[in-house]
Design an enzyme around this catalytic site. Structure first.
Site, PDB file in Angstrom:
ATOM      1  N   SER A 228       0.830  -1.202   0.000  1.00  0.00           N
ATOM      2  CA  SER A 228       0.000   0.000   0.000  1.00  0.00           C
ATOM      3  C   SER A 228       0.866   1.254   0.000  1.00  0.00           C
ATOM      4  O   SER A 228       2.036   1.223   0.401  1.00  0.00           O
ATOM      5  CB  SER A 228      -0.911   0.010   1.223  1.00  0.00           C
ATOM      6  N   CYS A 283      -3.023  -4.466  -7.797  1.00  0.00           N
ATOM      7  CA  CYS A 283      -2.750  -3.042  -7.956  1.00  0.00           C
ATOM      8  C   CYS A 283      -2.941  -2.581  -9.398  1.00  0.00           C
ATOM      9  O   CYS A 283      -2.906  -1.388  -9.664  1.00  0.00           O
ATOM     10  CB  CYS A 283      -1.341  -2.711  -7.477  1.00  0.00           C
TER      11      CYS A 283
END
Length: 499
Positions: A228, A283
Site C-alpha cells: 500500500s 494493484c
C-alpha cells in the site's frame, strides 16, 4: 483438519527459529484455520542477515555461467511445480486456480529474463579516451537485498524481485505476507534444488518488527517493496534514512476511459475481467470506468450483465471465475465503502455486499459490485478499495477524462477503449501514469520492460524487473587505466588528461 506449522527457510533449511510468536493462516473460502505461521524475533533476523552477508561474499564472485545454470534449472523446476504452487496460492489467498497459474506464468517470464543476465551485465569500453588511456565500466551487486511482498501475488511478486537480484550476484531475504506464506516456502525449496548455495535465498516470516529490522539493519543494502502507499512511503523514508537503496511500489486507483467509438462489448468484457478478476485484489485492477459522453448508459447495462454472470466460488471449483477476498476485515471495509457511496447518491447497479456461496457461508465472500454516478468526493472514488468493486464516473469529453486521471494522486496503470488513433495518442501522451493500455485493460509490462507507476504509486526512482531492475540491484563502477611503457614513463601531471 490438521493445522500445519509453517517455518522459516534459513541457510538452506526449514527452521522454526527461536521466536515463540505465531500467527494463524486461514483458507478465505471457508474461514477455517489451515496453518500456524512461525514469526521471527530479533535473533532470527540477525541469523538471516548474517547468513545472507556471508553468502554474498562468494555468490557475487560466482561466474555468470554458473549463475545462469542455476537460473535455468530453477525455471524448469518452477514450471514443473505449477500445479502445486497454484494449489498453495488458492488455499491461502483464495483466487481461482486458473488465475493462480496465470501469476506463476508471469513470474516465469521474469526468471527467463534473468537467465539472460550475461548479456544484461555487459559493460562498456572506450579505447584511447585520452592518449594511452582507456576507460571501461561494469556493474557489481549491491550485496544483501530484502524483498517485502504483499498477499495478492504470493508467487509472482517474489519472482519479480529475487531472480534478477540473484542473477546479478546479490543474496535475497524474502519477507512474504503473513496471509499466504506457503508458496514462498516451496519457492525456497526449488531454489535449493536448483543448486543455489545456502544463504543466497532465504524466507523470514514476521510482522512490523521484522520489516523494521530489515529496513534498519546495517548489513541490508537494498530493499524492494510492493504494498500500500502509506507503507511504501514508510519503507522508503525509513530505509533511505539508514542508507539503503529502495524501490517501493505503492497503491493505485486505475481508471479506464471508454469512448463512444469503442467496441462496447469488447470494452465491457475487459472491464469485468479487470475489475473482478482475482476479486479485484491487484494493484493493476480497473476500479474506475470513465464513461465519456453518450456511451454511459449502454456501457453500464453491458457491464451489469457481465458482473451478474461472474461465477463466484471456491477457487478449486473448475468453473470458478472469482474466489473470496482475503480477510473478514477486508470484507467489512468494502461493505462500508459501498454503503457510503449508495447513501451519498450513487446508483448501486450490482450489489455484492451480501453475496455468499452455499456450503461456504463462513468464507470471506463479496460479489461483483457496480456503482454508477460515483462522485469524485466519495470514498468509493478516493480510496483504493482493493476488491471487486467497479465505480462508473461520467464525463463529457476525452480531455475531461484525462484531467480526471491526472488530478488523482495515484499513477500506476490506466487504459483507454477506442477505435480512434488520434484519441489514443492524445491519451497516452497526456496522462501522468506509468503503465498505459490501449484497448488493453491491465497493461502489466512484459518481463524485458519494467513495472512501475508514477506519483503516489512509486517511491524511489527505479521500477521493478526488466533493465531497471538490473540497474537497481547493481552499482556501476568506472575504471580509467593507463599502462605506460616503463622506458617512457613520465611524471604525473596536475592537469586533467585530455589529449
Amino acid at each position: 483438519m490438521t493445522i500445519k506449522t509453517i517455518p522459516h527457510f534459513l541457510n538452506g533449511e526449514e527452521t522454526n527459529g527461536v521466536g515463540e510468536r505465531t500467527q494463524p493462516v486461514f483458507n478465505p473460502a471457508t474461514g477455517e484455520q489451515t496453518g500456524e505461521l512461525r514469526l521471527a524475533d530479533a535473533a532470527d533476523l540477525e541469523t538471516a542477515v548474517a547468513n545472507a552477508r556471508k553468502a554474498a561474499e562468494t555468490w557475487g564472485d560466482i561466474s555468470l555461467a554458473k549463475r545462469t545454470a542455476v537460473l535455468f534449472k530453477f525455471r524448469e523446476l518452477v514450471a514443473a511445480h505449477i500445479n502445486e504452487l497454484a494449489e498453495l496460492i488458492t488455499s491461502e489467498h483464495g483466487k481461482v486456480i486458473s488465475d493462480a497459474k496465470g501469476e506463476i506464468g508471469r513470474g516465469l517470464e521474469v526468471i527467463e529474463f534473468a537467465c539472460g543476465i550475461p548479456q544484461l551485465l555487459k559493460g562498456a569500453y572506450s579505447d584511447q579516451a585520452s592518449t594511452g588511456i582507456d576507460v571501461f565500466s561494469y556493474r557489481q551487486p549491491v550485496g544483501v537485498v530484502a524483498g517485502i511482498t504483499p498477499f495478492n501475488f504470493p508467487v509472482m511478486v517474489p519472482l519479480w524481485m529475487a531472480p534478477v537480484a540473484i542473477a546479478t550476484g546479490n543474496t535475497f531475504i524474502l519477507k512474504p505476507s503473513e496471509r499466504d506464506p506457503s508458496p514462498s516456502m516451496l519457492l525456497a525449496k526449488l531454489w535449493k534444488q536448483a543448486g543455489l548455495p545456502d544463504g543466497v535465498f532465504q524466507v523470514l516470516h514476521g510482522g512490523k518488527e521484522t520489516v523494521d529490522g530489515l529496513l534498519t539493519h546495517p548489513d541490508v543494502d537494498a530493499v524492494s517493496f510492493v504494498g500500500s502507499t502509506p507503507i511504501a512511503k514508510y519503507v522508503q523514508a525509513t530505509a533511505t534514512a539508514h542508507g539503503k537503496r529502495v524501490q517501493a511500489l505503492g497503491g493505485a486507483k486505475n481508471h479506464a476511459i471508454i469512448l463512444p467509438d469503442a467496441d462496447l462489448d469488447n470494452a465491457a468484457d475487459h472491464l469485468a475481467s479487470a475489475a473482478f478478476g482475482s476479486a479485484g485484489e491487484r494493484c493493476m485492477a480497473i476500479s474506475v470506468a470513465v464513461a465519456v459522453g453518450s456511451v454511459a448508459d449502454e456501457l453500464v447495462a453491458k457491464v451489469k450483465d457481465r458482473a451478474q454472470a461472474v461465477k463466484v466460488a471456491e477457487g478449486t471449483d473448475p468453473e470458478a471465475e472469482m474466489g473470496p477476498i482475503i480477510t473478514a476485515a477486508s470484507k467489512e471495509r468494502m461493505k462500508g465503502i459501498v454503503t457510503a457511496a449508495a447513501d451519498a447518491g450513487a446508483n448501486l447497479i450490482v450489489d455484492g455486499r451480501e453475496f455468499t456461496v452455499a456450503g461456504k457461508e463462513n468464507g470471506y465472500w463479496f460479489g461483483p459490485t457496480v456503482i454508477d454516478n460515483v462522485g469524485t468526493d466519495m470514498t468509493a472514488y478516493t480510496e483504493e478499495i482493493f476488491g471487486p468493486v467497479l465505480g462508473v464516473v461520467r464525463v463529457e469529453t476525452v480531455e475531461e477524462a484525462i484531467e480526471l486521471i491526472n488530478s488523482n494522486p495515484y499513477g500506476n496503470g490506466t487504459a483507454i477503449f477506442t477505435s480512434s488513433g488520434s484519441n489514443a495518442r492524445k491519451f497516452h501522451r497526456g496522462v501522468h501514469v506509468g503503465m498505459i493500455g490501449i484497448n488493453v485493460p491491465i497493461p502489466v509490462p512484459v518481463a524485458y520492460h519494467s513495472f512501475g507507476g508514477w506519483k503516489s504509486s512509486l517511491f524511489g526512482d527505479k521500477h521493478i524487473y526488466g533493465e531497471e531492475g538490473v540497474s537497481f540491484y547493481t552499482r556501476a563502477k568506472v575504471i580509467t587505466q593507463r599502462w605506460p611503457e616503463p622506458t617512457h614513463a613520465s611524471g604525473a601531471s596536475y592537469n586533467f588528461p585530455s589529449n
